[in-house]
Design an enzyme around this catalytic site. Structure first.
Site, short mmCIF file in Angstrom:
data_model
loop_
_atom_site.label_atom_id
_atom_site.label_comp_id
_atom_site.label_asym_id
_atom_site.label_seq_id
_atom_site.Cartn_x
_atom_site.Cartn_y
_atom_site.Cartn_z
N GLU A 43 0.66 -1.21 -0.02
CA GLU A 43 0.02 0.03 -0.09
C GLU A 43 1.00 1.18 0.08
O GLU A 43 1.71 1.31 0.87
CB GLU A 43 -0.92 -0.12 1.09
CG GLU A 43 -1.81 1.32 1.41
CD GLU A 43 -2.50 1.29 2.71
OE1 GLU A 43 -3.85 1.76 2.78
OE2 GLU A 43 -1.95 0.61 3.91
N LYS A 116 -10.57 2.49 -1.67
CA LYS A 116 -10.51 1.69 -0.45
C LYS A 116 -11.93 2.23 0.41
O LYS A 116 -12.33 3.16 0.65
CB LYS A 116 -9.56 2.46 0.56
CG LYS A 116 -9.36 1.59 2.07
CD LYS A 116 -7.91 1.95 2.58
CE LYS A 116 -7.66 1.43 3.93
NZ LYS A 116 -6.27 1.67 4.28
N CYS A 153 -5.57 -2.72 2.90
CA CYS A 153 -5.18 -2.58 4.20
C CYS A 153 -6.53 -2.73 5.23
O CYS A 153 -7.00 -4.00 5.35
CB CYS A 153 -4.45 -1.53 4.26
SG CYS A 153 -3.55 -1.48 5.92
#
Length: 289
Positions: A43, A116, A153
């Site tokens: 990331e 995300k 993540c």
């Protein structure tokens, strides 16, 4: 048999963006030459993890998909090496900022971008200051080698994300990550971090590939230092959640494994977990969630 070789990587990051891209290029090239078809980088690898602090100057790091240096570079490399590359970057779209991944197919063409969904908040993971929660919904992509799902993540802690991608037809799940110290909680989260993703693999009967960063990073703001040590430990599971490859906590590494996607599909059918789902029974839980 429909075999695909996946690879994950880990590296340390500094403030020289071009050097970070060069290091990532070396890792991708080595993985490809060793036979990898789909290669995962961590990331936000273009820079250190700036989310340790609140600083408006770091908004200047965001770019559009079209203008991002890493994406444009890896489009050419993906085509040259004939590999699939999910590329994590800080995205600016109009006046909005996202933590995003653009997926590049083996011909160098962009398949799409995922933003995300789950954004953490709390020092040293103060991401809500920098990122708006994603508006793309969960996504999967039919690449040259496999249909893949990519979370980012904090997404990896949510079973809803993994299950959604599995229901959309994903065959392998990928999670680029930046995780290390937990000074607020005063715990070592490594085992919990891995077990969450192992659970996604086991529950959905499909491999999970995770890439984390390594190294100690210091972000200075107003003369004060925020320091984080990232614990690497990037890994690959099989379709039953067993970790079959795991990297060290502190070394730059490449891991790779080959899967027979047809055999994995048969195993999903044999277990019947998708056949026996009861979505009508879950709606009550959703209304109370």
């Amino acid at each position: 048999m429909r075999n695909v070789t996946v690879a994950t990587t880990q590296m340390a990051c500094g403030w020289d963006i071009q050097q970070n891209i060069a290091t990532a290029t070396e890792l991708v090239t080595k993985a490809a030459k060793a036979g990898a078809n789909i290669i995962l980088l961590q990331e936000l690898f273009e820079t250190p993890y700036f989310c340790q602090v609140h600083d408006f100057d770091y908004f200047k790091l965001a770019t559009s998909v079209e203008d991002n240096a890493a994406i444009n570079h890896f489009k050419q490399l993906a085509k040259e090496l004939q590999v699939v590359l999910p590329i994590s970057f800080y995205e600016k779209s109009g006046n909005t900022f996202f933590n995003s991944v653009t997926v590049i197919d083996a011909d160098g063409e962009i398949l799409g971008t995922y933003r995300k969904t789950h954004i953490p908040d709390g020092i040293p993971y103060a991401e809500k200051f920098y990122f708006t929660p994603g508006d793309t919904g969960f996504k999967v992509w039919q690449t040259k080698y496999a249909k893949i799902g990519v979370g980012i993540c904090w997404d990896q802690w949510f079973p809803e994300c993994a299950r959604s991608m599995a229901l959309m037809g994903a065959e392998i799940l990928f999670y680029p990550t930046a995780i290390g110290d937990e000074p607020t909680l005063d715990i070592d989260s490594k085992g919990h971090w891995q077990r969450c993703m192992q659970g996604h693999a086991a529950a959905n009967l499909m491999p999970v590939v995770a890439a984390n960063r390594i190294g100690t990073e210091t972000i200075t703001q107003n003369g004060n230092d925020s320091v984080m040590a990232f614990y690497g430990s990037s890994f690959i599971t099989d379709g039953r959640g067993e970790i079959i490859q795991e990297a060290s906590k502190d070394k730059e590494e490449i891991l790779s494994t080959t899967f027979d996607l047809d055999q994995l599909a048969i195993e999903r059918q044999q277990w019947g977990v998708f056949r026996d789902r009861r979505p009508s029974m879950y709606r009550t839980l959703l209304t109370h969630g």
